[in-house]
Write a protein that holds these residues in place. Structure first.
Motif, PDB file in Angstrom:
ATOM      1  N   SER A  62       0.801  -1.223   0.000  1.00  0.00           N
ATOM      2  CA  SER A  62       0.000   0.000   0.000  1.00  0.00           C
ATOM      3  C   SER A  62       0.837   1.277   0.000  1.00  0.00           C
ATOM      4  CB  SER A  62      -0.929   0.013   1.216  1.00  0.00           C
ATOM      5  OG  SER A  62      -0.174  -0.072   2.413  1.00  0.00           O
ATOM      6  N   VAL A  63       2.119   1.172   0.327  1.00  0.00           N
ATOM      7  CA  VAL A  63       2.961   2.376   0.389  1.00  0.00           C
ATOM      8  C   VAL A  63       4.135   2.343  -0.586  1.00  0.00           C
ATOM      9  CG1 VAL A  63       2.342   2.651   2.823  1.00  0.00           C
ATOM     10  CG2 VAL A  63       4.541   1.592   2.219  1.00  0.00           C
ATOM     11  N   LYS A  64       4.295   1.257  -1.307  1.00  0.00           N
ATOM     12  CA  LYS A  64       5.413   1.152  -2.256  1.00  0.00           C
ATOM     13  C   LYS A  64       5.356   2.282  -3.264  1.00  0.00           C
ATOM     14  CE  LYS A  64       6.400  -3.810  -2.151  1.00  0.00           C
ATOM     15  NZ  LYS A  64       6.278  -5.097  -2.887  1.00  0.00           N
ATOM     16  N   GLY A  65       6.509   2.885  -3.497  1.00  0.00           N
ATOM     17  CA  GLY A  65       6.592   3.985  -4.447  1.00  0.00           C
ATOM     18  C   GLY A  65       6.243   5.340  -3.851  1.00  0.00           C
ATOM     19  N   ARG A  66       5.691   5.353  -2.641  1.00  0.00           N
ATOM     20  CA  ARG A  66       5.318   6.623  -1.998  1.00  0.00           C
ATOM     21  C   ARG A  66       6.130   6.888  -0.731  1.00  0.00           C
ATOM     22  NH1 ARG A  66       0.424   7.279   0.096  1.00  0.00           N
ATOM     23  NH2 ARG A  66       0.083   5.062   0.559  1.00  0.00           N
ATOM     24  N   PHE A  67       6.449   5.841  -0.007  1.00  0.00           N
ATOM     25  CA  PHE A  67       7.185   5.969   1.249  1.00  0.00           C
ATOM     26  C   PHE A  67       8.610   5.459   1.072  1.00  0.00           C
ATOM     27  CE2 PHE A  67       3.399   5.599   4.449  1.00  0.00           C
ATOM     28  CZ  PHE A  67       2.732   6.597   3.750  1.00  0.00           C
ATOM     29  N   ALA A  68       9.528   6.022   1.852  1.00  0.00           N
ATOM     30  CA  ALA A  68      10.912   5.561   1.830  1.00  0.00           C
ATOM     31  C   ALA A  68      11.454   5.532   3.253  1.00  0.00           C
ATOM     32  CB  ALA A  68      11.764   6.459   0.954  1.00  0.00           C
ATOM     33  N   ILE A  69      11.978   4.380   3.649  1.00  0.00           N
ATOM     34  CA  ILE A  69      12.589   4.233   4.970  1.00  0.00           C
ATOM     35  C   ILE A  69      14.102   4.378   4.829  1.00  0.00           C
ATOM     36  CG2 ILE A  69      12.763   1.708   4.772  1.00  0.00           C
ATOM     37  CD1 ILE A  69      12.133   1.566   7.788  1.00  0.00           C
ATOM     38  N   SER A  70      14.702   5.047   5.805  1.00  0.00           N
ATOM     39  CA  SER A  70      16.148   5.211   5.796  1.00  0.00           C
ATOM     40  C   SER A  70      16.633   5.355   7.229  1.00  0.00           C
ATOM     41  CB  SER A  70      16.551   6.433   4.966  1.00  0.00           C
ATOM     42  OG  SER A  70      16.015   7.610   5.530  1.00  0.00           O
ATOM     43  N   GLN A  71      17.925   5.291   7.404  1.00  0.00           N
ATOM     44  CA  GLN A  71      18.468   5.428   8.750  1.00  0.00           C
ATOM     45  C   GLN A  71      19.813   6.116   8.723  1.00  0.00           C
ATOM     46  OE1 GLN A  71      18.686   1.483  10.402  1.00  0.00           O
ATOM     47  NE2 GLN A  71      20.030   0.710   8.796  1.00  0.00           N
ATOM     48  N   ASP A  72      20.103   6.796   9.802  1.00  0.00           N
ATOM     49  CA  ASP A  72      21.386   7.451  10.008  1.00  0.00           C
ATOM     50  C   ASP A  72      22.052   6.724  11.170  1.00  0.00           C
ATOM     51  OD1 ASP A  72      23.517   9.042  10.691  1.00  0.00           O
ATOM     52  OD2 ASP A  72      22.422  10.914  10.527  1.00  0.00           O
ATOM     53  N   ASN A  73      22.961   5.815  10.847  1.00  0.00           N
ATOM     54  CA  ASN A  73      23.594   5.014  11.895  1.00  0.00           C
ATOM     55  C   ASN A  73      24.479   5.855  12.807  1.00  0.00           C
ATOM     56  OD1 ASN A  73      22.404   2.603  11.096  1.00  0.00           O
ATOM     57  ND2 ASN A  73      24.057   2.089   9.692  1.00  0.00           N
ATOM     58  N   ASP A  74      25.010   6.936  12.282  1.00  0.00           N
ATOM     59  CA  ASP A  74      25.887   7.787  13.109  1.00  0.00           C
ATOM     60  C   ASP A  74      25.093   8.498  14.199  1.00  0.00           C
ATOM     61  OD1 ASP A  74      27.929   8.767  10.278  1.00  0.00           O
ATOM     62  OD2 ASP A  74      28.119   7.072  11.666  1.00  0.00           O
ATOM     63  N   ASN A  75      23.822   8.782  13.910  1.00  0.00           N
ATOM     64  CA  ASN A  75      22.993   9.513  14.864  1.00  0.00           C
ATOM     65  C   ASN A  75      21.871   8.668  15.439  1.00  0.00           C
ATOM     66  OD1 ASN A  75      24.161  12.261  14.781  1.00  0.00           O
ATOM     67  ND2 ASN A  75      23.621  12.112  12.614  1.00  0.00           N
ATOM     68  N   ASN A  76      21.922   7.353  15.171  1.00  0.00           N
ATOM     69  CA  ASN A  76      20.921   6.418  15.721  1.00  0.00           C
ATOM     70  C   ASN A  76      19.498   6.900  15.463  1.00  0.00           C
ATOM     71  OD1 ASN A  76      23.152   5.091  16.635  1.00  0.00           O
ATOM     72  ND2 ASN A  76      22.760   5.426  18.806  1.00  0.00           N
ATOM     73  N   THR A  77      19.229   7.259  14.226  1.00  0.00           N
ATOM     74  CA  THR A  77      17.912   7.794  13.879  1.00  0.00           C
ATOM     75  C   THR A  77      17.346   7.073  12.671  1.00  0.00           C
ATOM     76  OG1 THR A  77      18.539   9.961  14.742  1.00  0.00           O
ATOM     77  CG2 THR A  77      16.603   9.859  13.322  1.00  0.00           C
ATOM     78  N   LEU A  78      16.077   6.750  12.777  1.00  0.00           N
ATOM     79  CA  LEU A  78      15.336   6.113  11.700  1.00  0.00           C
ATOM     80  C   LEU A  78      14.376   7.137  11.111  1.00  0.00           C
ATOM     81  CD1 LEU A  78      14.599   3.291  10.350  1.00  0.00           C
ATOM     82  CD2 LEU A  78      12.727   3.228  12.016  1.00  0.00           C
ATOM     83  N   TYR A  79      14.187   7.068   9.797  1.00  0.00           N
ATOM     84  CA  TYR A  79      13.306   8.018   9.123  1.00  0.00           C
ATOM     85  C   TYR A  79      12.267   7.287   8.276  1.00  0.00           C
ATOM     86  CZ  TYR A  79      17.086  11.277  10.200  1.00  0.00           C
ATOM     87  OH  TYR A  79      18.045  12.024  10.847  1.00  0.00           O
ATOM     88  N   LEU A  80      11.165   7.985   8.045  1.00  0.00           N
ATOM     89  CA  LEU A  80      10.175   7.522   7.072  1.00  0.00           C
ATOM     90  C   LEU A  80       9.706   8.737   6.289  1.00  0.00           C
ATOM     91  CD1 LEU A  80       8.596   5.052   6.020  1.00  0.00           C
ATOM     92  CD2 LEU A  80       6.710   5.775   7.505  1.00  0.00           C
ATOM     93  N   GLN A  81      10.129   8.824   5.046  1.00  0.00           N
ATOM     94  CA  GLN A  81       9.668   9.886   4.155  1.00  0.00           C
ATOM     95  C   GLN A  81       8.377   9.421   3.507  1.00  0.00           C
ATOM     96  OE1 GLN A  81      10.990  13.037   3.519  1.00  0.00           O
ATOM     97  NE2 GLN A  81       9.088  13.315   2.373  1.00  0.00           N
TER      98      GLN A  81
END
Length: 117
Positions: A62-81
């Motif tokens: 349902s979210v493919k092509g619209r959402f993107a998950i990523s992470q910043d390992n240096d800052n221990n942060t997860l994102y969801l665009q």
């Protein structure tokens, strides 16, 4: 003790974008697999996106092509665009972490996303 704190939720109109963040602490971030889940009113919690320690990602159809998950390992942060948001994306969004080798999953308290038509 694993701690996960989500932020970035809010109210947007259909077609809008939001970026969720999840600040993680209390464990070795790089050894954990991370994910985003959501729960809409009256519905069960569902997986939205996940990312492994090697950076491999997966998404709900349902979210493919619209959402993107990523992470910043240096800052221990997860994102969801989240782009091209739809009213059906309205839900409480939760960050989750679990050891990639297996173990208990930990949850954040959630951040609310509301998409109006």
């Amino acid at each position: 003790q694993v701690q996960l704190v989500e932020s970035g939720g809010g109210s947007v109109q259909t077609g809008g974008s939001l970026r969720l963040s999840c600040a993680a602490s209390g464990y070795t971030y790089s050894s954990y697999c991370m994910g985003w889940f959501r729960q809409a009113p009256g519905k069960e919690r569902e997986g939205v996106a996940a990312i492994d320690s090697d950076g491999s990602t997966s998404y709900a159809d349902s979210v493919k092509g619209r959402f993107a998950i990523s992470q910043d390992n240096d800052n221990n942060t997860l994102y969801l665009q989240m782009n091209s948001l739809k009213p059906e994306d309205t839900a409480m969004y939760y960050c989750a972490a679990e050891p990639c080798s297996g173990g208990e999953r930990s949850w954040g308290r959630g951040t609310l996303v509301t998409v109006s038509s």
